[in-house]
Write an enzyme that holds these catalytic residues in place. Structure first.
Site, PDB file in Angstrom:
ATOM      1  N   HIS A 113       0.836  -1.202   0.000  1.00 36.06           N
ATOM      2  CA  HIS A 113       0.000   0.000   0.000  1.00 36.06           C
ATOM      3  C   HIS A 113       0.872   1.253   0.000  1.00 36.06           C
ATOM      4  O   HIS A 113       0.669   2.163  -0.817  1.00 36.06           O
ATOM      5  CB  HIS A 113      -0.912  -0.029   1.234  1.00 36.06           C
ATOM      6  CG  HIS A 113      -1.707   1.218   1.457  1.00 36.06           C
ATOM      7  ND1 HIS A 113      -3.058   1.293   1.181  1.00 36.06           N
ATOM      8  CD2 HIS A 113      -1.353   2.447   1.931  1.00 36.06           C
ATOM      9  CE1 HIS A 113      -3.494   2.516   1.468  1.00 36.06           C
ATOM     10  NE2 HIS A 113      -2.482   3.233   1.928  1.00 36.06           N
ATOM     11  N   GLU A 114       1.868   1.295   0.895  1.00 29.19           N
ATOM     12  CA  GLU A 114       2.717   2.498   0.980  1.00 29.19           C
ATOM     13  C   GLU A 114       3.543   2.657  -0.294  1.00 29.19           C
ATOM     14  O   GLU A 114       3.713   3.757  -0.799  1.00 29.19           O
ATOM     15  CB  GLU A 114       3.610   2.447   2.222  1.00 29.19           C
ATOM     16  CG  GLU A 114       2.852   2.382   3.556  1.00 29.19           C
ATOM     17  CD  GLU A 114       1.786   3.470   3.730  1.00 29.19           C
ATOM     18  OE1 GLU A 114       1.877   4.527   3.074  1.00 29.19           O
ATOM     19  OE2 GLU A 114       0.844   3.246   4.502  1.00 29.19           O
ATOM     20  N   HIS A 157       1.565   4.191  -3.017  1.00 30.15           N
ATOM     21  CA  HIS A 157       1.347   5.638  -2.971  1.00 30.15           C
ATOM     22  C   HIS A 157       2.343   6.396  -3.861  1.00 30.15           C
ATOM     23  O   HIS A 157       2.081   7.518  -4.262  1.00 30.15           O
ATOM     24  CB  HIS A 157       1.443   6.149  -1.535  1.00 30.15           C
ATOM     25  CG  HIS A 157       0.157   6.011  -0.774  1.00 30.15           C
ATOM     26  ND1 HIS A 157      -1.069   6.300  -1.331  1.00 30.15           N
ATOM     27  CD2 HIS A 157      -0.099   5.621   0.502  1.00 30.15           C
ATOM     28  CE1 HIS A 157      -2.014   6.082  -0.420  1.00 30.15           C
ATOM     29  NE2 HIS A 157      -1.453   5.661   0.684  1.00 30.15           N
ATOM     30  N   GLU A 185      -6.111   6.282  -1.726  1.00 29.55           N
ATOM     31  CA  GLU A 185      -6.000   5.257  -0.686  1.00 29.55           C
ATOM     32  C   GLU A 185      -6.563   3.923  -1.172  1.00 29.55           C
ATOM     33  O   GLU A 185      -6.007   2.857  -0.885  1.00 29.55           O
ATOM     34  CB  GLU A 185      -6.714   5.711   0.591  1.00 29.55           C
ATOM     35  CG  GLU A 185      -6.059   6.906   1.267  1.00 29.55           C
ATOM     36  CD  GLU A 185      -4.626   6.638   1.709  1.00 29.55           C
ATOM     37  OE1 GLU A 185      -4.293   5.476   1.964  1.00 29.55           O
ATOM     38  OE2 GLU A 185      -3.845   7.597   1.785  1.00 29.55           O
ATOM     39  N   ASP A 215      -4.697   0.323  -1.575  1.00 26.09           N
ATOM     40  CA  ASP A 215      -5.170  -0.951  -1.028  1.00 26.09           C
ATOM     41  C   ASP A 215      -5.211  -2.041  -2.100  1.00 26.09           C
ATOM     42  O   ASP A 215      -4.740  -3.156  -1.884  1.00 26.09           O
ATOM     43  CB  ASP A 215      -6.573  -0.783  -0.430  1.00 26.09           C
ATOM     44  CG  ASP A 215      -6.542  -0.024   0.891  1.00 26.09           C
ATOM     45  OD1 ASP A 215      -5.468   0.055   1.520  1.00 26.09           O
ATOM     46  OD2 ASP A 215      -7.610   0.493   1.289  1.00 26.09           O
ATOM     47  N   HIS A 229      -9.264   8.003   3.473  1.00 27.36           N
ATOM     48  CA  HIS A 229      -9.308   6.541   3.606  1.00 27.36           C
ATOM     49  C   HIS A 229     -10.762   6.067   3.594  1.00 27.36           C
ATOM     50  O   HIS A 229     -11.588   6.593   4.330  1.00 27.36           O
ATOM     51  CB  HIS A 229      -8.659   6.095   4.925  1.00 27.36           C
ATOM     52  CG  HIS A 229      -7.215   6.481   5.038  1.00 27.36           C
ATOM     53  ND1 HIS A 229      -6.827   7.702   5.525  1.00 27.36           N
ATOM     54  CD2 HIS A 229      -6.084   5.823   4.702  1.00 27.36           C
ATOM     55  CE1 HIS A 229      -5.503   7.762   5.503  1.00 27.36           C
ATOM     56  NE2 HIS A 229      -5.031   6.640   4.994  1.00 27.36           N
ATOM     57  N   ARG A 236     -12.354  -1.074   2.771  1.00 31.58           N
ATOM     58  CA  ARG A 236     -10.938  -1.256   2.437  1.00 31.58           C
ATOM     59  C   ARG A 236     -10.690  -2.734   2.179  1.00 31.58           C
ATOM     60  O   ARG A 236      -9.795  -3.103   1.424  1.00 31.58           O
ATOM     61  CB  ARG A 236     -10.041  -0.755   3.571  1.00 31.58           C
ATOM     62  CG  ARG A 236     -10.169   0.732   3.807  1.00 31.58           C
ATOM     63  CD  ARG A 236      -9.088   1.264   4.701  1.00 31.58           C
ATOM     64  NE  ARG A 236      -7.794   1.289   4.023  1.00 31.58           N
ATOM     65  CZ  ARG A 236      -6.728   1.932   4.493  1.00 31.58           C
ATOM     66  NH1 ARG A 236      -6.788   2.572   5.638  1.00 31.58           N
ATOM     67  NH2 ARG A 236      -5.590   1.916   3.819  1.00 31.58           N
TER      68      ARG A 236
HETATM   69 ZN   LIG Z   1      -2.340   5.255   2.440  1.00 31.13          ZN
END
Ligand SMILES: [Zn+2]
Length: 297
Positions: free
Chosen positions: A134-135, A138, A195, A199, A257, A263
């Protein structure tokens, strides 16, 4: 695990048929210069100027705010400190910084349900693996993709690739616009796109990294669940929780988010890997019609 997730993203960038050679080269350069920081900062911040007394909560808050302001003002005119962390080590969270092109995983998130040294790989890849993905994702979402490998706000996409990318982002936007969360409330697709892309991309990459880590071996069935089933149960366990309707309404209006439930559910509705693991079929609630399934990598 960070190295394995990075490899999985590298494979995805190398094989994505919608990227032209120029963009692919820039994307791989950006991935190569990712700066992963894990556990705790190398340089401890000095809080000696902060006064904390048991009898004055407000005064302590003011003192901390003053110190924080001074800390930031003292940076003016000095070179950027690339070792600085925007989260404390015990924080249960993680982040990507576009201008630094760094990903940070404080010690606080390296505990269950995110990471457990005694759990099997399927569980750890489905939880902290998805967070790592996920990070990293980004760096290539609707916001992060505007920064280059050095962290400069600079376009490195060809017009064609950018249009392809926006089509993929648009799929996620309209998915969230269309979700009925009950009580007449709904997500604002554009607010949560970055976000939600993180995910979807993150879980996809974690799944591939998990499979690469098996080196062709069949994982054992544990407690009646296959490796793939444990992987997906792990991400559901990460986000399991309760929320009052009022808190959900505030989150829907202000937070980039999505609600925790979506999510998991909205992400998995797009993933054939999940549908195969649990034998879901077209028409089931957890399966989005194939033509509408969103995919990033
Ligand atoms: Zn995030």
């Amino acid at each position: 695990m960070v190295a394995n997730l990075r490899d999985a993203l590298g494979d995805a960038l190398r094989t994505a048929d919608w990227l032209e050679p120029e963009t692919r080269k820039n994307a791989l350069a950006k991935l190569a210069s990712f700066d992963p920081r894990i556990g705790s900062t190398v340089k401890w911040r000095d809080y000696s100027r902060v006064d904390v007394a048991r009898d004055g909560y407000m005064a302590a808050k003011e003192s901390a705010a003053r110190d924080s302001r001074r800390f930031n003002l003292e940076k003016i005119g000095k070179p950027v400190d690339r070792t600085e962390w925007n989260m404390t080590p015990p924080t249960v969270n993680a982040y990507y910084s576009p201008p630094r092109n760094s990903i940070t995983f404080p010690a606080g998130i390296l505990q269950p349900p995110f990471f457990d040294a005694d759990a099997d790989d399927a569980v750890n890849y489905g939880a902290i693996g998805a967070v790592i993905g996920h990070e990293m994702g980004h760096g290539f979402d609707d916001e992060g993709s505007r920064y280059d490998a050095a962290g400069n706000l600079k376009n490195w996409w060809t017009d064609q690739d950018k249009a392809n990318f926006e089509k993929r982002a648009g799929c996620v936007t309209s998915q969230f616009d269309s979700i009925d969360v009950g009580g007449g409330a709904h997500h604002t697709g554009k607010l949560v796109t970055g976000e939600a892309m993180g995910d979807l991309g993150g879980l996809t990459l974690a799944y591939r990294a998990y499979h690469k880590s098996l080196h062709g071996k069949e994982p054992p069935v544990i407690d009646g669940f296959t490796g793939d089933q444990r992987f997906f149960l792990a991400i559901a366990r990460v986000w399991a929780g309760n929320q009052r309707a009022e808190a959900a309404r505030r989150q829907l209006a202000t937070d980039p988010h999505p609600l925790a439930k979506y999510r998991v559910n909205a992400t998995l509705q797009n993933m054939p890997e999940f549908h195969a693991a649990f034998g879901c079929r077209q028409g089931d609630a957890m399966v989005r019609p194939v033509a509408q399934q969103c995919r990033l990598w």
